[in-house]
Write an enzyme that holds these catalytic residues in place. Sequence first.
Site, PDB file in Angstrom:
ATOM      1  N   LYS A  30       0.835  -1.215   0.000  1.00 60.30           N
ATOM      2  CA  LYS A  30       0.000   0.000   0.000  1.00 60.30           C
ATOM      3  C   LYS A  30       0.866   1.260   0.000  1.00 60.30           C
ATOM      4  CE  LYS A  30      -0.630   0.270   5.004  1.00 60.30           C
ATOM      5  NZ  LYS A  30      -1.586   0.486   6.059  1.00 60.30           N
ATOM      6  N   TYR A 256      16.059  30.141  10.106  1.00 58.01           N
ATOM      7  CA  TYR A 256      14.888  31.000  10.272  1.00 58.01           C
ATOM      8  C   TYR A 256      14.566  31.181  11.752  1.00 58.01           C
ATOM      9  CZ  TYR A 256      14.003  29.959   5.335  1.00 58.01           C
ATOM     10  OH  TYR A 256      14.113  29.825   3.984  1.00 58.01           O
TER      11      TYR A 256
HETATM   12  C1  LIG Z   1      -4.207  -4.360   7.586  1.00 57.30           C
HETATM   13  C2  LIG Z   1      -2.720  -4.314   7.567  1.00 57.30           C
HETATM   14  N1  LIG Z   1      -2.039  -5.459   7.467  1.00 57.30           N
HETATM   15  C3  LIG Z   1      -0.681  -5.483   7.449  1.00 57.30           C
HETATM   16  C4  LIG Z   1       0.046  -4.320   7.530  1.00 57.30           C
HETATM   17  C5  LIG Z   1       1.546  -4.388   7.525  1.00 57.30           C
HETATM   18  O1  LIG Z   1       2.091  -3.933   8.721  1.00 57.30           O
HETATM   19  P1  LIG Z   1       3.673  -3.799   8.899  1.00 57.30           P
HETATM   20  O2  LIG Z   1       4.115  -2.741   7.967  1.00 57.30           O
HETATM   21  O3  LIG Z   1       3.830  -3.405  10.315  1.00 57.30           O
HETATM   22  O4  LIG Z   1       4.230  -5.130   8.579  1.00 57.30           O
HETATM   23  C6  LIG Z   1      -0.629  -3.099   7.636  1.00 57.30           C
HETATM   24  C7  LIG Z   1       0.131  -1.858   7.751  1.00 57.30           C
HETATM   25  O5  LIG Z   1      -0.259  -0.854   8.222  1.00 57.30           O
HETATM   26  C8  LIG Z   1      -2.055  -3.095   7.657  1.00 57.30           C
HETATM   27  O6  LIG Z   1      -2.756  -1.965   7.766  1.00 57.30           O
END
Ligand SMILES: Cc1ncc(COP(=O)(O)O)c(C=O)c1O
Length: 357
Positions: A30, A256
């Site tokens: 994602k 700044y």
């Molecule tokens: C539903 C879900 N599964 C898995 C993951 C993976 O988590 P990680 O990056 O801690 O392995 C996420 C990450 O936010 C998630 O939202």
Amino acid sequence: MTAIWSVDTEQFYKNAVNVVKGNSIMAVVKNNAYHYGLEFAVQQFLRAGINTFSTTSLREAIRVRALAPNATIFLMNAVYEFDKVREHNIHMTLPSLSFYYEHLEDLRDIHVHLEFENLLHRSGFKSLLEIKEVLEHHAQNNNVHKMKIAGLWTHFGYADEFDVPEYSIERQAWLDVVETLLSEGYQFEMIHAQNSASYYRENDVLPHHTHARIGIALYGSRPYSTINEDEIRQSLTVKGNIIQIREVNAGDFYGYSFAFEAQNDQTRLAVVDVGYGDGILKSRAKHEALINGKRYPIRALMMSHMFVEVDEQVQAQDEVTLYSNDIRVDEYTFKGVGANSEQLSAMNHDSLIKEYR
Ligand SMILES: Cc1ncc(COP(=O)(O)O)c(C=O)c1O
């Protein structure tokens, strides 16, 4: 000279192989694969033997389908573009009882994974009873095009917390759901729950599970600090250059709005060509940068520049590393700068030169 965001492709690939350790992994890709680049990450994960992916956006899921025609792609967010989900053969979460009844027809021929809400309370069925209601209702539906129940899943919200009991509570609640359903004869092609923290804590995939659903470890950052650095290695480097060195006097202010007051005469400040506009968080700038193998304190952060206090060994045009495997994203996570994914997501791929080596 422009600051560079670069990824060592072999290192990225080797880390993925190391994380997989022969297990079945669903790679979480994602948010543009945690900002490592969706196409790049999917290609390397495929090479590392991963053929199951998940994301929260349908748009990304469709892009993954184009790269991985035979992969299983799981959409963690429910969406309403049912035709597209069908067309690209995307598996989707079934997030609640009401969604099931409202969209019974829309879901025809779509593979769904029943989601258990658990302690995170973000989405999912509230109880085993709700899950069983769907399973029983579904069993009585004679429509040949009814949705296909392909999986069962949850997300742990406390796997990286060690000082509170919540992880063991959510873990047990989930295992009870899984074991009860299996003991009653229900079968699921896929069962998945673990993020990186849970996968490393358990040192394995949980019993009855077909996959661990891993994000950050695949991207080279440790989810918690007691994992050895050699087990998860960072392939990303972010570095800028020293434009010039200014020698300044005690009592003068630099940056700044009085950002830094020099304490001594002949303080050497390196002006570096990277700043918050490139994605360096303000909290990260409270720490150090690496120059010629030595760490020096960052003194002020501006949009396109920063000041680093240096010694006589440092000269104009020297490279200044903000992140590499020697000055890692996860180190600053554990120092309170922000989550691994927060530091990674902040990087500005339009202002930094982006390179895969
Ligand atoms: C539903 C879900 N599964 C898995 C993951 C993976 O988590 P990680 O990056 O801690 O392995 C996420 C990450 O936010 C998630 O939202």
